[in-house]
Design an enzyme around this catalytic site. Structure first.
Site, short mmCIF file in Angstrom:
data_model
loop_
_atom_site.label_atom_id
_atom_site.label_comp_id
_atom_site.label_asym_id
_atom_site.label_seq_id
_atom_site.Cartn_x
_atom_site.Cartn_y
_atom_site.Cartn_z
N ASP A 152 140.02 76.43 144.30
CA ASP A 152 140.90 77.52 144.69
C ASP A 152 141.98 76.89 145.58
OD1 ASP A 152 142.16 79.90 145.15
OD2 ASP A 152 140.36 80.98 145.78
N TRP A 153 143.05 77.63 145.78
CA TRP A 153 144.23 77.08 146.44
C TRP A 153 143.95 76.64 147.89
CZ3 TRP A 153 144.59 77.49 141.75
CH2 TRP A 153 145.77 77.30 141.04
#
Ligand code: BGC
Length: 798
Positions: free
Chosen positions: A301-302
């Site tokens: 995920d970012w």
């Protein structure tokens, strides 16, 4: 009863240093990573040694040679994304609003890929500087609404339409669907997720992936795994038993992986039993690939996790959005022998196997003109299918077109299409409920409508209520501050109740990424003004012998038990996407007979939720750890086992017609061999055409392992049945479907004893049952022994 979990073994606890983080409206990003995205001058000046006879990426057979030809620097860059537009001064991608991209190596024929968010629609920026063309996308109903259709065909159609927009707007992979479990109704992102039940979550996600990928673009299932809250999501340690993991939290992902082969899996932000999921080889290599046979690639995920080298080792193949600093660390780790180069080669191969399937690799010329009009129709149909009729005493709904309606509530005008954050969608419009009903031909009380309009316009012109671009930037949609419900004068309601035939109250809520909801008035609880509106409108209309309906335009459960007796009808419209008003009108008018069923429980009160005491973790002021004490007893598994009556139970939903479910049968006799066929007959016993959902639950015997009272094992939906028409539905169940997870054996086991198949119209409305026996304990599937908790904790038990 809470039982102590004896930890199986104590794996070494890793020490974590928390990097300073930047709080962006509840969204935490790691400063160090964000800053290190700016390439250093040294990196910019570095040159690559170019082989003269470099091989070219052409197909699967060429991948190994291409990897051999990559320099270490290229490898270290390729496993890390190229950064996030808007961070570290990075300009937008050509597809403005795409949030991630991969590093291209033209000399080897490796193109750059573009990733953009979902799940309620492709999120890109609708306008581009200097261009007149718009790039709006379709806002489809939220996942919770789609799950309420209990219809995988509808969900696949949404995936197909969404995937077409991905392809035609020049994106390679959609960062969706999301299928975390509704462990607790307060999770701010529950709207992006399907259900409290892993079978529903898995089947819906698989249908969505199959639809998206039928376009030749990729889907990403996220957030893997146990990311069931927003509070401190980047650092929280989720502590959960292996059994609850396998049966509840991993199960949906297992189904989606096996039934739809998503191109990518996004690891989550949180730690799982002490280790960041993106750094857990146990999760990403052992469970995902060895136990389940996954062959795509994994991305973070970012800005997730804190150790790129561990991520590489774990087989988190790609780090997103990526920074030059991360590539450097990986390169140095290889050069210094901390990590073998072949680890990178393995990860690169996982990614390249997907790259060769992408539109970019195939040089697809995207049109920038998806058929938005057709997709709007798909969205409208799904939205109506997902609406759940919670109450309809004496059938105030459907409302015939000659009836006059007064709409109450701000949300009739400011209808909510979906939630906020990365799951927002930049749609061209949202049809409000007022506009939808008007265009369906209803006469609305204009005086009251105008008062709402003026009230809203006046407040929205004030600074504190102005609609602005999201604080995360224009790409993330709009920030719409909640405005107080318009107060209603007694004489205004009295007049309306005389002039119109029915009062329809619209209640709205929004929530989103970065923040969890609260058990407060105006959020989980109705505000005083909303309570007042319901009480007064009901009293006045009832005085006139007229009815009142409530439309809930919400993304997750709110408190209903305290006020529902005052009104005659409640239609749960969810957040139905951009066609909201049209879809509501379809159901209100009876053009569509509601057939949605709850895929998430509406509790009587928040304290009845199994995780009410442990959500969102400890210490209360700033949680670092969340312990899943309720174990396998999530949602209806808890309600049915511990006799906790919900306001509206899992699987519940009314129709304008009536159905009978009968002839529940098991075809293979009374003794279980290896499969089972269950059948049930549905008959429309009412007068209107409609569809019914059939839910197949199993009550398994307590053996060495205790079992929830019931568990959903299969479901199906009839076609539209005319009055008195019948349909026979059949379901196949195998041993794995029926098995429970034994932590000591590290296996799915089918324990001996008597099993009852219960077929019903909801988890509390069982229409027929049949039993079968299992003669001896059966080991159905052995899996690897990983992911056990590293701390002792209490587990709920019967
Ligand atoms: C979200 C992901 C999303 C990513 C890119 C993160 O904050 O958790 O779901 O795909 O951002 O926008």
């Amino acid at each position: 009863m809470l039982k102590r979990l004896r930890k199986k073994k104590r794996s070494k606890l890793l020490a974590f240093t928390l990097t300073s983080s930047l709080l962006l409206s509840g969204l935490t990003f790691d400063i160090a990573s964000a800053q290190s995205q700016i390439p250093s001058t040294q990196q910019q000046n570095q040159t690559t040694t170019v082989q003269t006879t470099a091989p070219y990426l052409t197909d699967a057979a060429s991948i190994d040679k291409v990897i051999q030809a990559m320099t270490l620097e290229e490898k270290a860059k390729f496993v890390v994304g190229v950064g996030m537009p808007g961070f570290g001064g990075m300009p937008p991608f050509e597809v403005t609003g795409a949030v991630g991209g991969t590093f291209g190596i033209p000399r080897l024929g490796i193109p750059e890929l573009r990733f953009a968010d979902g799940p309620a629609g492709l999120r890109i920026r609708p306008t581009r500087p200097g261009q007149t063309q718009n790039y709006y996308t379709t806002a489809f109903p939220i996942a919770t609404s789609l799950a309420s259709t209990w219809d995988t065909e509808t969900v696949e159609a949404i995936g197909k339409a969404q995937g077409n927009e991905v392809k035609e707007y020049g994106v390679d992979m959609l960062l969706a669907p999301a299928l975390n479990i509704h462990r607790n109704p307060l999770n701010g992102r529950n709207f992006e997720y399907y259900s409290e039940d892993p079978l529903i979550a898995g089947k819906m996600a698989a249908a969505m992936v199959n639809g998206v990928q039928s376009n030749g673009v990729g889907a990403t299932i996220k957030h893997f795994v146990a990311n069931n809250q927003e509070t401190n999501r980047n650092s929280i340690d989720t502590v959960v038993s292996e059994r609850a993991l396998r049966e509840i939290y991993l199960k949906g992902f297992e189904i989606a992986v096996k039934e739809s082969h998503p191109w990518s899996v996004m690891s989550s932000y949180n730690k799982l039993n002490g280790t960041y999921t993106s750094q857990s080889a146990d999760l990403l290599t052992t469970v995902l690939r060895k136990d389940w046979g996954y062959t795509g690639f994994v991305m973070t995920d970012w800005f997730g996790g804190d150790n790129p080298v561990e991520q590489m080792k774990a087989q988190n193949d790609m780090i997103m959005p990526g920074s030059a600093g991360q590539s450097d660390l990986i390169k140095v780790a290889v050069s210094s022998g901390k990590i073998e180069e072949k680890v990178l080669d393995r990860n690169i191969k996982n990614i390249l196997q997907i790259v060769i399937q992408t539109p970019e690799f195939k040089k697809y010329q995207n049109s920038d003109k998806p058929d938005l009009a057709a997709h709007a129709q798909t969205a409208r149909k799904a939205a109506a299918e997902g609406m759940v009729l919670l109450k309809n005493d004496n059938m105030p709904l459907p409302i015939s077109k000659d009836k006059k309606i007064t709409l109450f509530g701000n949300t009739q005008i400011e209808t909510v299409k979906g939630g906020t954050g990365s799951g927002d969608v930049n749609a061209a419009y949202t049809i409000s409920i007022a506009d939808g009903l008007k265009s369906a031909g209803y006469q609305l009380n204009q005086t009251v409508f105008q008062e709402y309009k003026t009230y809203i316009d006046t407040l929205r012109s004030q600074d504190q209520y102005k609609i602005k671009p999201s604080p995360w930037g224009e790409d993330f949609g709009k920030s719409i501050p909640a405005i107080p419900e318009k107060p209603l004068a007694d004489n205004e309601i009295a007049a309306a109740s005389k002039e119109t035939d029915i009062g329809v109250i619209v209640i709205g809520r929004n929530s989103g990424e970065g923040v969890d909801r609260k058990v407060e008035k105006g959020d989980y609880l109705l505000s005083d003004a909303e309570q007042d509106m319901i009480s007064k409108v009901s009293a006045q209309y009832h005085k006139q012998g007229k009815k009142v309906a409530v439309i809930l335009n919400i993304g997750g459960p709110v408190e209903v038990a305290g006020w529902r007796d005052k009104v005659d009808s409640i239609l749960l419209a969810w957040q139905p996407g951009q066609e909201a008003g049209y879809a509501v009108a379809d159901v209100i008018s009876g053009k569509v007979n509601p057939s949605g069923k709850l895929a998430t429980t509406f509790p009587e009160k928040y304290s009845d939720v199994a995780s009410a005491n442990s959500f969102p973790g400890t210490p209360a002021n700033n949680p670092t750890q969340v312990i899943y004490n309720e174990d396998i007893y999530v949602g209806y598994r808890y309600n049915t086992t511990f006799n906790v009556k919900p306001a509206y139970e899992f699987g519940y939903g009314l129709s304008y017609t009536d159905f009978d479910i009968s002839h529940v049968n098991i075809s293979e006799g009374k003794k279980f061999k290896d499969t089972l066929k269950v059948s049930a007959m549905v008959e429309n016993t009412g007068e209107l055409p409609g569809r019914e959902v059939v839910q197949v639950y199993v009550s398994a015997p307590d053996g060495k392992l205790e079992k929830p009272s019931i568990e959903l094992k299969a479901f199906g939906k009839t076609k539209e049945l005319k009055a008195h028409q019948r349909e026979l539905l059949q379901f196949d169940l195998n041993a794995k479907d029926l098995a429970s997870f034994d932590e000591e054996k590290n296996a799915w086991v089918l324990e001996k004893g008597t099993y009852t198949i219960k077929v019903g119209a909801s988890s509390d409305d069982i229409k027929g049952a049949a039993t079968f026996t299992v003669d001896r304990d059966m080991i159905v599937e052995k899996v690897n022994d990983v992911l056990s908790p590293t701390v002792d904790f209490e587990r709920l038990a019967k």
